[in-house]
Design a protein around this motif. Structure first.
Motif, PDB file in Angstrom:
ATOM      1  N   HIS A 241      45.917 -76.504  35.115  1.00 47.25           N
ATOM      2  CA  HIS A 241      44.916 -75.498  35.292  1.00 47.25           C
ATOM      3  C   HIS A 241      45.601 -73.958  35.397  1.00 47.25           C
ATOM      4  N   LEU A 242      46.669 -73.958  36.040  1.00 50.06           N
ATOM      5  CA  LEU A 242      47.462 -72.801  36.346  1.00 50.06           C
ATOM      6  C   LEU A 242      48.137 -72.282  34.955  1.00 50.06           C
ATOM      7  N   LEU A 243      48.605 -72.958  34.201  1.00 47.24           N
ATOM      8  CA  LEU A 243      49.153 -72.566  32.969  1.00 47.24           C
ATOM      9  C   LEU A 243      47.911 -72.351  31.762  1.00 47.24           C
ATOM     10  N   THR A 244      47.136 -73.344  31.790  1.00 48.31           N
ATOM     11  CA  THR A 244      45.887 -73.183  30.787  1.00 48.31           C
ATOM     12  C   THR A 244      45.010 -72.048  31.045  1.00 48.31           C
ATOM     13  N   ALA A 245      44.554 -71.912  32.233  1.00 42.95           N
ATOM     14  CA  ALA A 245      43.913 -70.880  32.724  1.00 42.95           C
ATOM     15  C   ALA A 245      44.355 -69.671  32.829  1.00 42.95           C
ATOM     16  N   GLY A 246      45.508 -69.897  33.193  1.00 43.75           N
ATOM     17  CA  GLY A 246      46.499 -68.521  33.710  1.00 43.75           C
ATOM     18  C   GLY A 246      46.732 -67.676  32.070  1.00 43.75           C
ATOM     19  N   LEU A 247      47.172 -68.247  31.128  1.00 46.60           N
ATOM     20  CA  LEU A 247      47.449 -67.722  29.884  1.00 46.60           C
ATOM     21  C   LEU A 247      45.996 -67.394  29.266  1.00 46.60           C
ATOM     22  N   GLY A 248      44.969 -68.272  29.414  1.00 51.87           N
ATOM     23  CA  GLY A 248      43.521 -67.801  28.890  1.00 51.87           C
ATOM     24  C   GLY A 248      43.326 -66.559  29.532  1.00 51.87           C
ATOM     25  N   LEU A 249      43.291 -66.355  30.839  1.00 47.41           N
ATOM     26  CA  LEU A 249      43.132 -65.132  31.443  1.00 47.41           C
ATOM     27  C   LEU A 249      43.747 -64.084  30.613  1.00 47.41           C
ATOM     28  N   VAL A 250      45.124 -64.084  30.391  1.00 47.52           N
ATOM     29  CA  VAL A 250      45.685 -62.876  29.614  1.00 47.52           C
ATOM     30  C   VAL A 250      45.295 -62.754  28.334  1.00 47.52           C
ATOM     31  N   GLY A 251      44.769 -63.977  27.726  1.00 49.66           N
ATOM     32  CA  GLY A 251      44.426 -63.994  26.387  1.00 49.66           C
ATOM     33  C   GLY A 251      42.977 -63.172  26.187  1.00 49.66           C
ATOM     34  N   ALA A 252      42.265 -63.317  27.227  1.00 51.59           N
ATOM     35  CA  ALA A 252      40.859 -62.813  27.300  1.00 51.59           C
ATOM     36  C   ALA A 252      41.032 -61.285  27.202  1.00 51.59           C
TER      37      ALA A 252
END
Length: 414
Positions: free
Chosen positions: A364-375
């Protein structure tokens, strides 16, 4: 085909009452989640006049707390009752969502309140998802994990048929804040069924050391990045999550503003994708048994990326724009269900129970973390160059994510 989906067969997981309770817990909750997924952006975009950047901030800021604490939550999950965490997460989300119709009644909703509610829901959804992935092996046998994940995916797919259509109509007739009340009630339903599961969990293995979240979090990171299967799989999902996060804050805005699709019609468009998702969920178990995970994941992700391209390609009069989105929904949803069901099963099979919470936290840290940056990137860039070019970049990035999967062994333990 319809009769085979509706009829309740016998044998296997159908005769496992605790799995059926877990499945029931997620059924109405999955439908209710669509009310919030469609409702929050519509509240922000149409009621509060939010820009693309505002919607990017809505997605990014709501995900930030969950990203920060996810590795520590994973370590905690490996030390406590996963069922108790699932129930707690349901109750917290229900309480947060119930505030929206209350404030709407007093005409006091602000973008800050929408972001706050979204943050609480996203945080406890992270708790739920991490614990849920670790909890399933306590409810079913190891050789039933693929079937269990496929059945849960069937529920999610069926919710994609019913949920968006109901959400679109409810939002159109009752307004988004009051439609979201259904999601709050669905989480209470989920908590009730989870509390009725009787099968004891797999005993928690605490090891020789006293609890130490920092040390155990680092153990989770070392495990994932030293594993020949989980390392490339996690890196693929990380870059894929970054690229798909371009769509999260922009899809509704793109459809409603750029393509001028009414919310009710958009709800039915998304619901059409759920029909193919039901078929994909039914095929996920068969595909997982027929093909090696590496071969299956690469082929499915390439095809899924092609279907995503129909979203930014949408243009023209209403019927043409809707047709392009329907192609993406009808084909892409089935492919995505097979892909993500296979990913979940591989993760569960390759991770020992004592590390499942930590593996989920790292994931979750990696997928959601970069997802946050992507958003954030997508929201700010869309205000500058427009939504369509950003969505095209997201499609290309999803396609490039398959390169990580080439590093997976050709055979795994699944």
């Amino acid at each position: 085909m319809l009769a085979s989906i509706i009829a309740r067969p016998r044998g296997g997981l159908w005769d496992n009452p605790d799995f059926m309770r877990l499945w029931a817990a997620q059924t109405l909750s999955a439908i209710g989640t669509r009310f919030t997924r469609e409702g929050l952006p519509i509240i922000a975009a149409l009621t509060l006049g939010a820009s693309a950047m505002d919607l990017g901030l809505l997605v990014a800021l709501s995900a930030l707390p969950g990203v920060i604490v996810s590795p520590f939550v994973g370590a905690w999950i490996d030390r406590t009752s996963r069922k108790r965490i699932l129930i707690m997460a349901d109750l917290a989300r229900a309480g947060a969502l119930a505030t929206l119709p209350v404030l709407a009644w007093f005409e006091a909703i602000t973008i800050g309140h929408v972001i706050g509610v979204s943050t609480i829901v996203a945080l406890f959804s992270m708790f739920f998802q991490t614990a849920d992935n670790a909890y399933l092996p306590s409810v079913v046998e190891r050789d039933q994990l693929l079937d269990g994940n496929a059945k849960l995916a069937t529920t999610d797919a069926a919710a994609e048929v019913v949920g968006p259509a109901l959400a679109g109509l409810a939002i159109q007739f009752f307004t988004a804040p009051f439609a979201i009340l259904f999601d709050a009630l669905s989480y209470l339903w989920s908590a009730f069924f989870l509390s009725s599961i009787k099968r004891p969990e797999i005993p928690v293995s605490t090891g020789e050391h006293a609890p130490d979240l920092w040390r155990e979090t680092k153990e989770g990171l070392r495990f994932v990045f030293s594993h020949p299967v989980l390392r490339p799989l996690t890196l693929c999902m990380t870059t894929l999550g970054f690229c798909l996060s371009f769509f999260a804050p922009l899809y509704v805005l793109y459809a409603v503003r750029d393509l001028a699709i009414p919310p009710g019609v958009l709800g039915f468009v998304i619901a059409l994708g759920g029909i193919s998702a039901v078929i994909g969920a039914r095929l996920a178990g068969w595909a997982g048994r027929r093909f090696a995970p590496r071969q299956l994941l690469i082929g499915i992700l390439i095809a899924y990326s092609v279907m995503l391209a129909f979203i930014p390609l949408a243009h023209g009069p209403l019927w043409m724009a809707v047709a392009f989105l329907c192609v993406s929904q009808l084909m892409g949803d089935a492919l995505s269900v097979v892909f993500f069901t296979t990913v979940s099963t591989v993760r569960q099979m390759e991770t020992p129970d004592s590390l499942r919470g930590r593996e989920g936290g790292v994931f979750h840290l990696l997928t959601a973390g970069l997802g946050l940056v992507g958003a954030l990137v997508a929201g700010s860039a869309a205000d500058w160059v427009g939504i369509r070019p950003i969505l095209f970049i997201g499609v290309l990035g999803a396609l490039a994510s398959t390169l990580w999967l080439l590093r997976m062994p050709k055979e795994t333990g699944v």
